[in-house]
Design a protein around this motif. Structure first.
Motif, PDB file in Angstrom:
ATOM      1  N   ALA A  59       6.067  -7.025  -6.466  1.00  0.00           N
ATOM      2  CA  ALA A  59       4.865  -7.065  -5.632  1.00  0.00           C
ATOM      3  C   ALA A  59       3.701  -7.656  -6.426  1.00  0.00           C
ATOM      4  O   ALA A  59       3.555  -7.406  -7.627  1.00  0.00           O
ATOM      5  N   GLU A  60       2.888  -8.446  -5.754  1.00  0.00           N
ATOM      6  CA  GLU A  60       1.748  -9.063  -6.430  1.00  0.00           C
ATOM      7  C   GLU A  60       0.639  -8.055  -6.694  1.00  0.00           C
ATOM      8  O   GLU A  60       0.032  -8.031  -7.768  1.00  0.00           O
ATOM      9  N   ARG A  61       0.374  -7.210  -5.694  1.00  0.00           N
ATOM     10  CA  ARG A  61      -0.626  -6.151  -5.843  1.00  0.00           C
ATOM     11  C   ARG A  61      -0.076  -4.880  -5.214  1.00  0.00           C
ATOM     12  O   ARG A  61       0.584  -4.925  -4.171  1.00  0.00           O
ATOM     13  N   VAL A  62      -0.368  -3.741  -5.845  1.00  0.00           N
ATOM     14  CA  VAL A  62       0.053  -2.452  -5.303  1.00  0.00           C
ATOM     15  C   VAL A  62      -1.142  -1.505  -5.328  1.00  0.00           C
ATOM     16  O   VAL A  62      -1.731  -1.268  -6.384  1.00  0.00           O
ATOM     17  N   PHE A  63      -1.488  -1.001  -4.157  1.00  0.00           N
ATOM     18  CA  PHE A  63      -2.574  -0.049  -4.019  1.00  0.00           C
ATOM     19  C   PHE A  63      -1.989   1.342  -3.775  1.00  0.00           C
ATOM     20  O   PHE A  63      -1.143   1.512  -2.902  1.00  0.00           O
ATOM     21  N   ALA A  95       0.855  -1.188   0.000  1.00  0.00           N
ATOM     22  CA  ALA A  95       0.000   0.000   0.000  1.00  0.00           C
ATOM     23  C   ALA A  95       0.888   1.233   0.000  1.00  0.00           C
ATOM     24  O   ALA A  95       1.786   1.353   0.832  1.00  0.00           O
ATOM     25  N   VAL A  96       0.647   2.130  -0.945  1.00  0.00           N
ATOM     26  CA  VAL A  96       1.415   3.369  -1.043  1.00  0.00           C
ATOM     27  C   VAL A  96       0.485   4.533  -0.718  1.00  0.00           C
ATOM     28  O   VAL A  96      -0.565   4.681  -1.337  1.00  0.00           O
ATOM     29  N   LEU A  97       0.886   5.322   0.259  1.00  0.00           N
ATOM     30  CA  LEU A  97       0.098   6.492   0.620  1.00  0.00           C
ATOM     31  C   LEU A  97       0.620   7.670  -0.183  1.00  0.00           C
ATOM     32  O   LEU A  97       1.473   8.422   0.244  1.00  0.00           O
ATOM     33  N   GLY A  98       0.162   7.789  -1.427  1.00  0.00           N
ATOM     34  CA  GLY A  98       0.603   8.910  -2.239  1.00  0.00           C
ATOM     35  C   GLY A  98       1.239   8.536  -3.557  1.00  0.00           C
ATOM     36  O   GLY A  98       0.581   8.014  -4.445  1.00  0.00           O
ATOM     37  N   ALA A  99       2.547   8.752  -3.677  1.00  0.00           N
ATOM     38  CA  ALA A  99       3.252   8.870  -4.954  1.00  0.00           C
ATOM     39  C   ALA A  99       3.217   7.639  -5.863  1.00  0.00           C
ATOM     40  O   ALA A  99       3.392   6.509  -5.426  1.00  0.00           O
ATOM     41  N   MET A 100       3.030   7.926  -7.163  1.00  0.00           N
ATOM     42  CA  MET A 100       3.001   6.878  -8.180  1.00  0.00           C
ATOM     43  C   MET A 100       4.378   6.269  -8.425  1.00  0.00           C
ATOM     44  O   MET A 100       4.479   5.106  -8.804  1.00  0.00           O
ATOM     45  N   GLU A 149      -1.481   2.701 -13.967  1.00  0.00           N
ATOM     46  CA  GLU A 149      -2.653   1.816 -13.992  1.00  0.00           C
ATOM     47  C   GLU A 149      -2.502   0.732 -15.048  1.00  0.00           C
ATOM     48  O   GLU A 149      -2.936  -0.416 -14.836  1.00  0.00           O
ATOM     49  N   LEU A 150      -1.868   1.062 -16.174  1.00  0.00           N
ATOM     50  CA  LEU A 150      -1.611   0.045 -17.198  1.00  0.00           C
ATOM     51  C   LEU A 150      -0.657  -1.031 -16.674  1.00  0.00           C
ATOM     52  O   LEU A 150      -0.786  -2.210 -17.033  1.00  0.00           O
ATOM     53  N   GLU A 151       0.286  -0.631 -15.831  1.00  0.00           N
ATOM     54  CA  GLU A 151       1.225  -1.588 -15.251  1.00  0.00           C
ATOM     55  C   GLU A 151       0.569  -2.447 -14.178  1.00  0.00           C
ATOM     56  O   GLU A 151       1.089  -3.497 -13.833  1.00  0.00           O
ATOM     57  N   GLY A 152      -0.550  -1.974 -13.637  1.00  0.00           N
ATOM     58  CA  GLY A 152      -1.236  -2.779 -12.625  1.00  0.00           C
ATOM     59  C   GLY A 152      -1.441  -2.118 -11.285  1.00  0.00           C
ATOM     60  O   GLY A 152      -1.980  -2.739 -10.362  1.00  0.00           O
ATOM     61  N   VAL A 153      -1.043  -0.852 -11.134  1.00  0.00           N
ATOM     62  CA  VAL A 153      -1.276  -0.141  -9.874  1.00  0.00           C
ATOM     63  C   VAL A 153      -2.778   0.094  -9.724  1.00  0.00           C
ATOM     64  O   VAL A 153      -3.455   0.528 -10.652  1.00  0.00           O
ATOM     65  N   GLU A 154      -3.304  -0.220  -8.533  1.00  0.00           N
ATOM     66  CA  GLU A 154      -4.727  -0.044  -8.242  1.00  0.00           C
ATOM     67  C   GLU A 154      -4.918   1.245  -7.455  1.00  0.00           C
ATOM     68  O   GLU A 154      -4.477   1.354  -6.317  1.00  0.00           O
ATOM     69  N   LEU A 155      -5.549   2.227  -8.078  1.00  0.00           N
ATOM     70  CA  LEU A 155      -5.766   3.518  -7.427  1.00  0.00           C
ATOM     71  C   LEU A 155      -7.004   3.451  -6.542  1.00  0.00           C
ATOM     72  O   LEU A 155      -8.085   3.073  -6.993  1.00  0.00           O
ATOM     73  N   ALA A 167       4.760   3.440  -6.140  1.00  0.00           N
ATOM     74  CA  ALA A 167       3.864   2.346  -6.514  1.00  0.00           C
ATOM     75  C   ALA A 167       4.411   1.566  -7.702  1.00  0.00           C
ATOM     76  O   ALA A 167       4.429   0.323  -7.698  1.00  0.00           O
ATOM     77  N   ARG A 168       4.882   2.264  -8.715  1.00  0.00           N
ATOM     78  CA  ARG A 168       5.419   1.596  -9.900  1.00  0.00           C
ATOM     79  C   ARG A 168       6.707   0.841  -9.575  1.00  0.00           C
ATOM     80  O   ARG A 168       6.942  -0.259 -10.081  1.00  0.00           O
ATOM     81  N   SER A 169       7.524   1.436  -8.703  1.00  0.00           N
ATOM     82  CA  SER A 169       8.760   0.761  -8.295  1.00  0.00           C
ATOM     83  C   SER A 169       8.455  -0.532  -7.553  1.00  0.00           C
ATOM     84  O   SER A 169       9.122  -1.549  -7.749  1.00  0.00           O
ATOM     85  N   ALA A 170       7.432  -0.495  -6.695  1.00  0.00           N
ATOM     86  CA  ALA A 170       7.050  -1.694  -5.940  1.00  0.00           C
ATOM     87  C   ALA A 170       6.602  -2.807  -6.879  1.00  0.00           C
ATOM     88  O   ALA A 170       6.938  -3.978  -6.682  1.00  0.00           O
ATOM     89  N   LEU A 171       5.862  -2.447  -7.905  1.00  0.00           N
ATOM     90  CA  LEU A 171       5.443  -3.455  -8.894  1.00  0.00           C
ATOM     91  C   LEU A 171       6.642  -4.079  -9.595  1.00  0.00           C
ATOM     92  O   LEU A 171       6.723  -5.294  -9.774  1.00  0.00           O
ATOM     93  N   ARG A 172       7.590  -3.244  -9.963  1.00  0.00           N
ATOM     94  CA  ARG A 172       8.763  -3.724 -10.689  1.00  0.00           C
ATOM     95  C   ARG A 172       9.675  -4.571  -9.820  1.00  0.00           C
ATOM     96  O   ARG A 172      10.481  -5.352 -10.329  1.00  0.00           O
ATOM     97  N   LEU A 173       9.538  -4.415  -8.505  1.00  0.00           N
ATOM     98  CA  LEU A 173      10.323  -5.251  -7.588  1.00  0.00           C
ATOM     99  C   LEU A 173       9.634  -6.588  -7.335  1.00  0.00           C
ATOM    100  O   LEU A 173      10.157  -7.414  -6.603  1.00  0.00           O
TER     101      LEU A 173
END
Length: 228
Positions: free
Chosen positions: A84-88, A68-73, A109-115, A76-82
């Motif tokens: 993470a199964e899901r990133v909010f 869960a990211v409180l704020g910056a994209m 959002e295209l990469e999979g970040v859930e806003l 969030a994108r970095s967490a996905l690339r590392l």
């Protein structure tokens, strides 16, 4: 520069001083659960990711987890690339008003970040062993729910770090930024520029303001030399 005496010595020994200390103090959410493991501020997280993504992946134990990211994209994108199964990405504003660049938001959002928009973070939920289990949020109607997470990254921006004794020489706005006039003069031979005045902002704006302040400092020094 950490004390009133050091500030006074700095001013006394110079014709003009530019105060351009950046906004380096992370804004911490005032909610239960931030104390303990698996909670990071964005500066710590991104610094480790930029230094070594592979090491960061191991250190944060991020593969296969929910983040869960409180704020910056960017976090969030970095967490996905590392891995993470899901990133909010939890946002207090509606989607059309979040501070992220529209193109960056689309790519995230295209990469999979859930806003998760219009959400007020209430608590970092921890289990009996202290590990993070989720983030409790409330929507605009007060409905409470929990987002699953094993790691939380806080990216609520940065504010100016308090310098003890500086208030003797300068005046501050309610957000901690320094008050200046149109020439960036703050008083007591001190000019201010960059995040010290703007708050956390773009580096290009800080550079432009610093150049402008430097020009005004030269004019100030020349004028004072004529008066002597």
């Amino acid at each position: 520069i950490t004390t009133e005496d050091e500030i006074e010595s700095l001013i006394r020994g110079r014709d003009a001083v530019l105060w351009a200390a950046g906004a380096v103090q992370p804004v911490m959410p005032k909610i239960p659960g931030i104390e303990g493991g698996a909670f990071y501020t964005s500066d710590v997280f991104l610094a480790k990711v930029n230094l070594s993504p592979e090491s960061a992946k191991i250190e944060f134990n991020i593969a296969g987890s929910a983040v869960a990211v409180l704020g910056a994209m960017d976090c969030a994108r970095s967490a996905l690339r590392l891995g993470a199964e899901r990133v909010f990405c939890i946002a207090r504003k509606p989607k059309n008003a979040v501070s992220a660049d529209k193109n960056e938001l689309m790519l995230a959002e295209l990469e999979g970040v859930e806003l998760v928009e219009l959400a007020q973070v209430r608590e970092i939920v921890r289990g009996k062993n202290g590990s993070i289990e989720g983030v409790q949020i409330a929507d605009a109607f007060g409905n409470v729910s929990e987002i699953p997470a094993q790691l939380v990254i806080s990216a609520w921006g940065f504010r100016n770090k308090h310098t003890p004794g500086l208030e003797k020489f300068l005046k501050f706005n309610s957000d901690g930024s320094i008050k200046t006039d149109e020439s960036m003069y703050a008083g007591e031979k001190i000019f201010a520029a960059g995040d010290a005045v703007l708050g956390a902002d773009l580096v290009t704006d800080a550079i432009a303001q610093g150049r402008y302040a430097a020009q005004k400092m030269i004019e100030f020094v020349k004028l004072n030399q004529k008066d002597k």
